[in-house]
Write an enzyme that holds these catalytic residues in place. Structure first.
Site, PDB file in Angstrom:
ATOM      1  N   ASP A   1      45.154  37.693  16.016  1.00 12.47           N
ATOM      2  CA  ASP A   1      46.161  38.717  15.782  1.00 12.47           C
ATOM      3  C   ASP A   1      46.576  38.609  14.313  1.00 12.47           C
ATOM      4  O   ASP A   1      46.518  37.551  13.708  1.00 12.47           O
ATOM      5  CB  ASP A   1      47.347  38.508  16.733  1.00 12.47           C
TER       6      ASP A   1
ATOM      7  N   ASP B   1      45.823  40.311  26.403  1.00 19.07           N
ATOM      8  CA  ASP B   1      46.349  38.975  26.137  1.00 19.07           C
ATOM      9  C   ASP B   1      47.819  39.004  26.515  1.00 19.07           C
ATOM     10  O   ASP B   1      48.458  40.049  26.454  1.00 19.07           O
ATOM     11  CB  ASP B   1      46.232  38.601  24.655  1.00 19.07           C
TER      12      ASP B   1
ATOM     13  N   CYS C   1      43.388  29.558  46.231  1.00 13.38           N
ATOM     14  CA  CYS C   1      42.906  29.342  44.858  1.00 13.38           C
ATOM     15  C   CYS C   1      41.901  28.194  44.812  1.00 13.38           C
ATOM     16  O   CYS C   1      42.054  27.185  45.499  1.00 13.38           O
ATOM     17  CB  CYS C   1      44.087  29.041  43.940  1.00 13.38           C
TER      18      CYS C   1
ATOM     19  N   CYS D   1      41.108  26.556  41.902  1.00 18.51           N
ATOM     20  CA  CYS D   1      41.266  25.769  40.668  1.00 18.51           C
ATOM     21  C   CYS D   1      41.488  24.291  41.002  1.00 18.51           C
ATOM     22  O   CYS D   1      41.823  23.932  42.129  1.00 18.51           O
ATOM     23  CB  CYS D   1      42.409  26.319  39.810  1.00 18.51           C
TER      24      CYS D   1
ATOM     25  N   CYS E   1      44.928  23.298  42.497  1.00 17.52           N
ATOM     26  CA  CYS E   1      45.125  23.608  43.912  1.00 17.52           C
ATOM     27  C   CYS E   1      44.228  22.764  44.821  1.00 17.52           C
ATOM     28  O   CYS E   1      44.586  22.487  45.964  1.00 17.52           O
ATOM     29  CB  CYS E   1      44.891  25.105  44.157  1.00 17.52           C
TER      30      CYS E   1
ATOM     31  N   HIS F   1      46.311  26.354  36.503  1.00 17.02           N
ATOM     32  CA  HIS F   1      46.308  27.247  37.671  1.00 17.02           C
ATOM     33  C   HIS F   1      46.575  28.691  37.261  1.00 17.02           C
ATOM     34  O   HIS F   1      45.863  29.604  37.692  1.00 17.02           O
ATOM     35  CB  HIS F   1      47.335  26.800  38.723  1.00 17.02           C
TER      36      HIS F   1
HETATM   37 ZN   LIG Z   1      45.106  27.165  41.583  1.00 14.44          ZN
END
Ligand SMILES: [Zn+2]
Length: 390
Positions: free
Chosen positions: A97, A270, A308, A310, A313, A339
């Site tokens: 940016d 973003d 989830c 990830c 999790c 996460h």
């Molecule tokens: Zn997660």
């Protein structure tokens, strides 16, 4: 199509019942599948996460900020080490940016003129000048794959004269930015301004798309506007932009905002929201936002989000995350950042698959309904949170 030496953009599919596009952006540091969310790494770091973490959660682009990186560590360091990719250990695409928003929102002792913005540095109290040429020079030193023009950012609901002045200066600065570009391997995007006024947005898109930019951003939203106005302006502005160039909606927003903007034909996003809220202990889940610091989570021996995939999790409970926040342990914000960014990137991946299948409109409707259903208030995600890059 090939836009310049720096970038090519191909649209692979368009949704049947919306303007959603599925594209591929080829940069000097690799391919980006769109629609895409870009992780905000203002100071050459996504706070608390390593480039390996970012790759694990599916991040494709990291966003750096010219204003902050100009003040510290400064252009000489980037020239010496050969740019931001080597400096931060991220080999994928980087977008920078220009600093326009920071000049508007952060700079102290600021005076704006046709030449640029003069302001006092928060690092050493010295006066600096950020002009369109200086911003391009800094972004050239940083070595980003996509540079942004310096724009004049004002409150989107300012009076018409203020919005017009800011827009017209943004156009003159866009031309100066094009003239200042020295490295053809770096793409340059212009930023459409005009606040929440349709006639100004139309004029801004007309002037800027007549110049040879590699892509176009919709700027100046999430700065004072309400959600409905933002959505209306996003749809209106996206339709004014050339179909064969990438479209980037700056600084927006919640998962619901992204779903709406993808339907309008936006390709790139973003927002600091997923990382900013992670540091406050708030997580995005498929069933709404979870505030981990709240009492009931102390005994919750369940994953943050059962759906989830990830690592946070898979490996940890809500009770453990609650404990980390209560003890102010830095692992807490780090695990929730992982996460939240995974949540955003997984949503983008689902959106891309839905566009390919020609089912995006139905997919987005289902997702938006689920988000609404899990919120207690009538507003999605609780508020018209207007958050732009800090
Ligand atoms: Zn997660």
């Amino acid at each position: 199509m090939t836009l310049s030496a720096a970038l090519s953009f191909d649209i692979k599919a368009v949704d049947v019942a919306s303007n959603a596009r599925r594209g591929t952006l080829q940069t000097g540091h690799g391919r980006v599948e769109t629609p895409t969310f870009m992780a905000v790494g203002t100071r050459a770091t996504v706070t608390g996460l390593t480039p390996a973490d970012l790759a694990d959660i599916g991040a494709q682009v990291v966003l750096g900020n010219t204003y902050h990186l100009m003040l510290r560590p400064g252009p000489e360091l980037f020239r010496r080490v050969g740019g931001i990719h080597a400096f931060m250990g991220w080999s994928g695409p980087v977008l920078t940016d220009s600093g326009g928003y920071q000049i508007f929102s952060l700079a102290e002792d600021r005076t704006l003129s046709e030449r640029g913005a003069r302001f006092r540095s928060y690092t050493d109290q010295r006066m600096h000048m950020l002009s369109p040429e200086r911003s391009i020079e800094m972004q050239t030193a940083i070595g980003s794959d996509i540079m942004m023009v310096l724009d004049v950012c004002v409150d989107s609901r300012s009076d018409e004269a203020t919005l017009r002045d800011a827009m017209e200066r943004t156009h003159r600065w866009a031309k100066r930015s094009l003239d200042a570009r020295t490295n053809p391997a770096q793409a340059l995007f212009a930023i459409v301004q005009g606040g929440v006024r349709r006639e100004l947005r139309k004029e801004s898109a007309g002037v800027l798309t007549a110049m040879p930019f590699d892509g176009f951003a919709i700027g100046g939203l999430a700065v004072g506007d309400a959600r409905a106005e933002r959505e209306d302006m996003t749809h209106f502005s996206a339709e004014l932009l050339p179909r064969d160039r990438p479209r980037y909606l700056m600084g927006v927003g919640t998962p619901a905002d992204l779903l709406e903007a993808i339907a309008a034909g936006v390709d790139m996003f973003d927002c600091i929201l997923p990382t900013h809220l992670a540091w406050q202990g708030t997580a995005f889940t498929g069933t709404g936002r979870v505030r981990l610091t709240r009492g009931p989570n102390a005994q919750a021996d369940v994953p943050l989000d059962a759906e989830c995939t990830c690592s946070t999790c898979r490996l940890y409970s809500r009770a453990y995350l609650h404990h980390l926040f209560k003890c102010s342990e830095p692992l807490g914000p780090r695990l929730v950042s992982l996460h939240n960014l995974h949540h955003y990137h997984a949503l983008m991946a689902e959106a891309r698959r839905a566009i390919e299948a020609g089912t995006y409109a139905a997919f987005a409707k289902r997702k938006l309904e689920a988000i609404d259903r899990h919120e207690h208030s009538t507003k999605r995600f609780g508020a018209d949170v207007a958050v732009a890059a800090s």
